[in-house]
Design a protein around this motif. Sequence first.
Motif, PDB file in Angstrom:
ATOM      1  N   GLU A  38      67.764 107.060  34.954  1.00 55.85           N
ATOM      2  CA  GLU A  38      67.771 108.365  35.607  1.00 55.85           C
ATOM      3  C   GLU A  38      68.597 108.369  36.887  1.00 55.85           C
ATOM      4  O   GLU A  38      68.712 109.410  37.542  1.00 55.85           O
ATOM      5  CB  GLU A  38      66.336 108.795  35.918  1.00 55.85           C
ATOM      6  CG  GLU A  38      65.500 109.075  34.669  1.00 55.85           C
ATOM      7  CD  GLU A  38      64.147 109.661  34.991  1.00 55.85           C
ATOM      8  OE1 GLU A  38      63.870 109.868  36.190  1.00 55.85           O
ATOM      9  OE2 GLU A  38      63.378 109.915  34.047  1.00 55.85           O
ATOM     10  N   GLU A  57      70.066 111.455  41.591  1.00 55.71           N
ATOM     11  CA  GLU A  57      69.093 111.613  40.515  1.00 55.71           C
ATOM     12  C   GLU A  57      68.997 113.072  40.100  1.00 55.71           C
ATOM     13  O   GLU A  57      68.045 113.475  39.436  1.00 55.71           O
ATOM     14  CB  GLU A  57      67.734 111.067  40.955  1.00 55.71           C
ATOM     15  CG  GLU A  57      67.739 109.563  41.165  1.00 55.71           C
ATOM     16  CD  GLU A  57      66.385 109.013  41.577  1.00 55.71           C
ATOM     17  OE1 GLU A  57      65.384 109.750  41.446  1.00 55.71           O
ATOM     18  OE2 GLU A  57      66.328 107.863  42.029  1.00 55.71           O
ATOM     19  N   ASP A 409      72.728 111.402  31.823  1.00 60.94           N
ATOM     20  CA  ASP A 409      71.839 110.279  32.097  1.00 60.94           C
ATOM     21  C   ASP A 409      70.793 110.246  30.983  1.00 60.94           C
ATOM     22  O   ASP A 409      71.071 110.688  29.866  1.00 60.94           O
ATOM     23  CB  ASP A 409      71.235 110.362  33.501  1.00 60.94           C
ATOM     24  CG  ASP A 409      70.283 111.551  33.687  1.00 60.94           C
ATOM     25  OD1 ASP A 409      69.990 112.263  32.707  1.00 60.94           O
ATOM     26  OD2 ASP A 409      69.829 111.772  34.824  1.00 60.94           O
ATOM     27  N   ASN A 411      68.140 112.040  30.602  1.00 60.02           N
ATOM     28  CA  ASN A 411      67.460 113.291  30.225  1.00 60.02           C
ATOM     29  C   ASN A 411      68.205 114.563  30.589  1.00 60.02           C
ATOM     30  O   ASN A 411      67.701 115.653  30.323  1.00 60.02           O
ATOM     31  CB  ASN A 411      66.050 113.346  30.833  1.00 60.02           C
ATOM     32  CG  ASN A 411      66.060 113.224  32.348  1.00 60.02           C
ATOM     33  OD1 ASN A 411      67.013 113.646  33.003  1.00 60.02           O
ATOM     34  ND2 ASN A 411      65.014 112.656  32.909  1.00 60.02           N
TER      35      ASN A 411
END
Length: 537
Positions: A38, A57, A409, A411
């Motif tokens: 993440e 992030e 990434d 998700n």
Amino acid sequence: MKIKCVFTITLLFFFYLSSSQTFVKDFNSINEFISNGEQSFFVADDGIHGVELWKTEGANNNTVLIKDINTLSSSSPNQLFIYNNEVYFTAHDGVFGRELWKTDGTEQGTIMVKNIHTVFGASSNPNDFTIYNNELYFTATDNYAGAGFQIWKTNGTEEGTVKVYDGNGISISQLVTANNKLYFKLSYGPNGLIEYNGNNTFNQLSIDDYYTINRLNSFNDELYLTTNTSNNQSIRIYKLGASGNPILLQEYTRPQYGDIEIYNLTQVGSEVYFSITTDFNSDDDIDQLWKTDGTYAGTTVVKSFDWTTYLYQSNISNFIAYQNELYFNSGSQNNYTLWKSDGTASGTVQVSNVSVNNSTGFIVLNDLLFFTSSQKLWSTDGSETNTQKISDLSIENPTYDNLFSFKADSNKVYFKSQYQNSKALFTTDSNPIIEVKMGYSVIEPNSNTSFESKIDSVVKQTIRIKNIGNKDLVFSNIKVIGEDFYIDGQILSNVSGENPDGNFSQVIEPGNESNFDISFYPSTEGLKKRDLKYVKQ
């Protein structure tokens, strides 16, 4: 004397599940991008530190500069690569030249691994990173310019960064692991394929009598490659299995007055797909989709397409494995629409009539296939019904020195788009995006606009607020703090909890805008000047 006043917009955010986008941060430029779970790492210029390495992030408050490596200029990191849960890259710190660096995501953990080219200011220029036997292999040079490259390896320590092969002036490229061995090619010669077994034994392999070895790929842990004569008069495709014996899969010969080329080698399941373009200098030019199971008999044509030879990037392209089938851009003769293939002619069909940008490629994430069409982000689950646009923001095409357009990434998808007067990083998380204009010019938060008038005159500017996101933009308050300014003729806030409707829409849907006027009307005699500052809360 100028008196500073403040124009504030207070926003409310109501979250719901939707495919949309979130503004992360704006930059002068955003280049390479790589994700490790993440956490994502990218190269960007914020206008203060130059081109340096950042991490995120997916939110503004966790998007930070990792380290200002070159404090006098730009270190311009590149070749980002994940190894042992750290990011390896090359950078120029202004002292040692372009050398091998690594980061664990912290400033103190961002270090030069080794100064390979020890001449002051000279660069070793690491490249072609690949992992073999749990160590990172790459090309670099410790000699003067023009002396060629070598193969190096590292375990992440200075003492563990050592040279393992010297090309003696011959360029080295295309490091690939297959058959539990490391392969690479020399810059010329029919015997330019080198095999390394990890114990300092290098074998020079002879494939055939053709001049050039190219397109080294590892599929099913076996080596695939091509050889070709000068000017691509003939092209052969081979598989090199664990036995070490090359297996000829197919040979292609160009027409007497034409050309041939091979593209798009891509593994789908246990098979490998590729395409062959043939230019006959006539209306019979074809672009063929092929597949192979690693045998000569199993290397067959799947389907033929027409193509426009004189048009750049007009052939079928952007091959990717998705749902155990091949998805691809169908080329100019099919309006670049999205197609898929199960390996049969009848199963090679159009997925959607949406055209695919062939410069950006595809990403698979969360069981969806992402791509761009007309520079907008789209996704599909393989059906026409669920092929839909994700964002109205325009995604920039990658270039040779600016590789990033969109990545994922674990998700979410990150993408780069023009935002106001800069480049900006966005994700596919949900959020509205506000664009504020005074007249027809974009104004940014914390910027000032000067007003000048006197007691018997009114200066008026129209404020245009547009939602360029994919989620409702909701206001709790819009007001001017300071004397002699009015919103639509009212000196107090026009939209608030006490006056929820006002003359201004409190909710702006995606793609829509709402306007109001700010007036400056001095209440005392004399020429008055005011600076109005826009603040977003």
